[in-house]
Motif scaffolding. Structure first.
Motif, PDB file in Angstrom:
ATOM      1  N   UNK A  40     -17.892  -8.592  23.962  1.00  0.00           N
ATOM      2  CA  UNK A  40     -17.197  -7.489  23.790  1.00  0.00           C
ATOM      3  C   UNK A  40     -16.179  -6.961  24.984  1.00  0.00           C
ATOM      4  N   UNK A  41     -16.573  -7.619  26.172  1.00  0.00           N
ATOM      5  CA  UNK A  41     -15.914  -7.502  27.351  1.00  0.00           C
ATOM      6  C   UNK A  41     -14.488  -8.359  27.212  1.00  0.00           C
ATOM      7  N   UNK A  42     -14.987  -9.581  26.643  1.00  0.00           N
ATOM      8  CA  UNK A  42     -13.957 -10.718  26.402  1.00  0.00           C
ATOM      9  C   UNK A  42     -12.796  -9.995  25.721  1.00  0.00           C
ATOM     10  N   UNK A  43     -13.033  -9.396  24.435  1.00  0.00           N
ATOM     11  CA  UNK A  43     -11.979  -8.957  23.685  1.00  0.00           C
ATOM     12  C   UNK A  43     -11.310  -7.932  24.270  1.00  0.00           C
ATOM     13  N   UNK A  44     -11.888  -7.115  24.931  1.00  0.00           N
ATOM     14  CA  UNK A  44     -11.359  -5.869  25.656  1.00  0.00           C
ATOM     15  C   UNK A  44     -10.182  -6.349  26.541  1.00  0.00           C
ATOM     16  N   UNK A  45     -10.700  -7.396  27.563  1.00  0.00           N
ATOM     17  CA  UNK A  45      -9.615  -7.954  28.420  1.00  0.00           C
ATOM     18  C   UNK A  45      -8.522  -8.680  27.822  1.00  0.00           C
ATOM     19  N   UNK A  46      -8.816  -9.334  26.695  1.00  0.00           N
ATOM     20  CA  UNK A  46      -7.961 -10.083  25.961  1.00  0.00           C
ATOM     21  C   UNK A  46      -6.698  -9.088  25.357  1.00  0.00           C
ATOM     22  N   UNK A  47      -7.253  -7.887  24.753  1.00  0.00           N
ATOM     23  CA  UNK A  47      -6.490  -6.880  24.312  1.00  0.00           C
ATOM     24  C   UNK A  47      -5.578  -6.393  25.450  1.00  0.00           C
ATOM     25  N   UNK A  48      -6.121  -6.113  26.477  1.00  0.00           N
ATOM     26  CA  UNK A  48      -5.186  -5.661  27.567  1.00  0.00           C
ATOM     27  C   UNK A  48      -4.146  -6.648  28.037  1.00  0.00           C
ATOM     28  N   UNK A  49      -4.359  -7.957  27.816  1.00  0.00           N
ATOM     29  CA  UNK A  49      -3.649  -8.971  28.509  1.00  0.00           C
ATOM     30  C   UNK A  49      -3.051  -9.929  27.565  1.00  0.00           C
ATOM     31  N   UNK A  50      -3.082  -9.736  26.024  1.00  0.00           N
ATOM     32  CA  UNK A  50      -2.512 -10.336  25.129  1.00  0.00           C
ATOM     33  C   UNK A  50      -0.916 -10.596  25.208  1.00  0.00           C
ATOM     34  N   UNK A  51      -0.304  -9.628  25.813  1.00  0.00           N
ATOM     35  CA  UNK A  51       1.210  -9.914  26.213  1.00  0.00           C
ATOM     36  C   UNK A  51       1.322 -11.110  27.204  1.00  0.00           C
ATOM     37  N   UNK A  52       0.573 -11.296  28.261  1.00  0.00           N
ATOM     38  CA  UNK A  52       0.737 -12.349  29.186  1.00  0.00           C
ATOM     39  C   UNK A  52       0.144 -13.545  28.477  1.00  0.00           C
ATOM     40  N   UNK A  53      -0.175 -13.743  27.206  1.00  0.00           N
ATOM     41  CA  UNK A  53      -0.477 -15.127  26.764  1.00  0.00           C
ATOM     42  C   UNK A  53       0.649 -15.844  26.181  1.00  0.00           C
ATOM     43  N   UNK A  54       0.786 -16.942  27.159  1.00  0.00           N
ATOM     44  CA  UNK A  54       2.172 -17.758  26.793  1.00  0.00           C
ATOM     45  C   UNK A  54       2.204 -18.606  25.934  1.00  0.00           C
ATOM     46  N   UNK A  55       0.912 -18.892  25.273  1.00  0.00           N
ATOM     47  CA  UNK A  55       0.924 -19.887  24.129  1.00  0.00           C
ATOM     48  C   UNK A  55       0.827 -21.436  24.655  1.00  0.00           C
ATOM     49  N   UNK A  56       0.633 -21.714  25.913  1.00  0.00           N
ATOM     50  CA  UNK A  56       0.810 -22.927  26.523  1.00  0.00           C
ATOM     51  C   UNK A  56      -0.719 -23.823  26.230  1.00  0.00           C
ATOM     52  N   UNK A  57      -1.581 -23.074  25.593  1.00  0.00           N
ATOM     53  CA  UNK A  57      -3.042 -23.768  25.238  1.00  0.00           C
ATOM     54  C   UNK A  57      -3.180 -22.809  23.983  1.00  0.00           C
ATOM     55  N   UNK A  58      -4.352 -23.568  23.230  1.00  0.00           N
ATOM     56  CA  UNK A  58      -5.104 -23.068  22.209  1.00  0.00           C
ATOM     57  C   UNK A  58      -5.540 -21.528  22.465  1.00  0.00           C
ATOM     58  N   UNK A  59      -5.321 -20.576  21.476  1.00  0.00           N
ATOM     59  CA  UNK A  59      -6.054 -19.309  21.849  1.00  0.00           C
ATOM     60  C   UNK A  59      -7.331 -19.072  21.974  1.00  0.00           C
ATOM     61  N   UNK A  60      -8.081 -20.142  21.104  1.00  0.00           N
ATOM     62  CA  UNK A  60      -9.744 -20.030  21.387  1.00  0.00           C
ATOM     63  C   UNK A  60      -9.879 -20.483  22.842  1.00  0.00           C
TER      64      UNK A  60
END
Length: 173
Positions: A40-60
């Motif tokens: 739960x905490x992981x997805x909460x943090x991911x939601x808050x920082x999804x904009x910073x995900x650059x796609x230079x690795x697999x999303x998983x």
């Protein structure tokens, strides 16, 4: 939140990867309740920082990295860093295992986790990514900025270290 499309995309991300992250943390921690909390905490943090995900690795891989960091933070905050709830391990379903086989597996899993935490950080992480997150050597190499061959060699060295350390108490030569 801006843009209804962003929420829908994130919901899809959650549905697609929730089980992977949960299984990774459950295997890492040995606890279903901890896995629930950390996922739960992981997805909460991911939601808050999804904009910073650059796609230079697999999303998983990105989500599992967040999960691992959340788990390590949890361990640091927890006063019970060395205790693992073995009751939760015994609740994992096993259709054909007898009670004795389950106890042996639980004991073995505890010993492996204890030994794993004595390995140098790189070996420990490569082993965890391979075994707990079920990442390919290519994905692990990408995560560390190394080759898939490096990941394979590092994993097998970690595995050998674990086997040797598990054998230390029983097979002294």
């Amino acid at each position: 939140m801006k843009g209804g499309g962003r929420v829908t995309e994130f919901e899809e991300l959650y549905r697609t990867y929730f089980d992977d992250v949960f299984r990774y943390i459950r295997r890492l921690s040995g606890s279903e309740s901890i896995a629930d909390e950390i996922t739960s905490e992981t997805f909460f943090k991911a939601m808050r920082s999804i904009k910073s995900f650059r796609g230079n690795c697999d999303i998983r891989v990105w989500l599992c990295q967040i999960a691992k960091n959340c788990y390590y933070t949890y361990l640091k905050k927890s006063t019970q860093t060395d205790s693992i709830d073995e009751t939760e391990l015994s609740e994992l379903p096993s259709e054909e295992a007898t009670a004795e086989e389950q106890l042996i597996r639980q004991d073995e899993a505890s010993r492996i986790r204890a030994v794993l935490h004595t390995l140098p950080e790189t070996y420990k992480e490569v082993f965890m990514w391979r075994v707990f997150a079920e990442l390919s050597f290519s994905q692990i190499g990408q995560l560390f900025g190394k080759s898939d061959n490096w990941a394979c060699v590092t994993y097998h060295r970690a595995k050998r270290m674990i086997q040797e350390r598990l054998g230390d108490g029983t097979d002294e030569k």
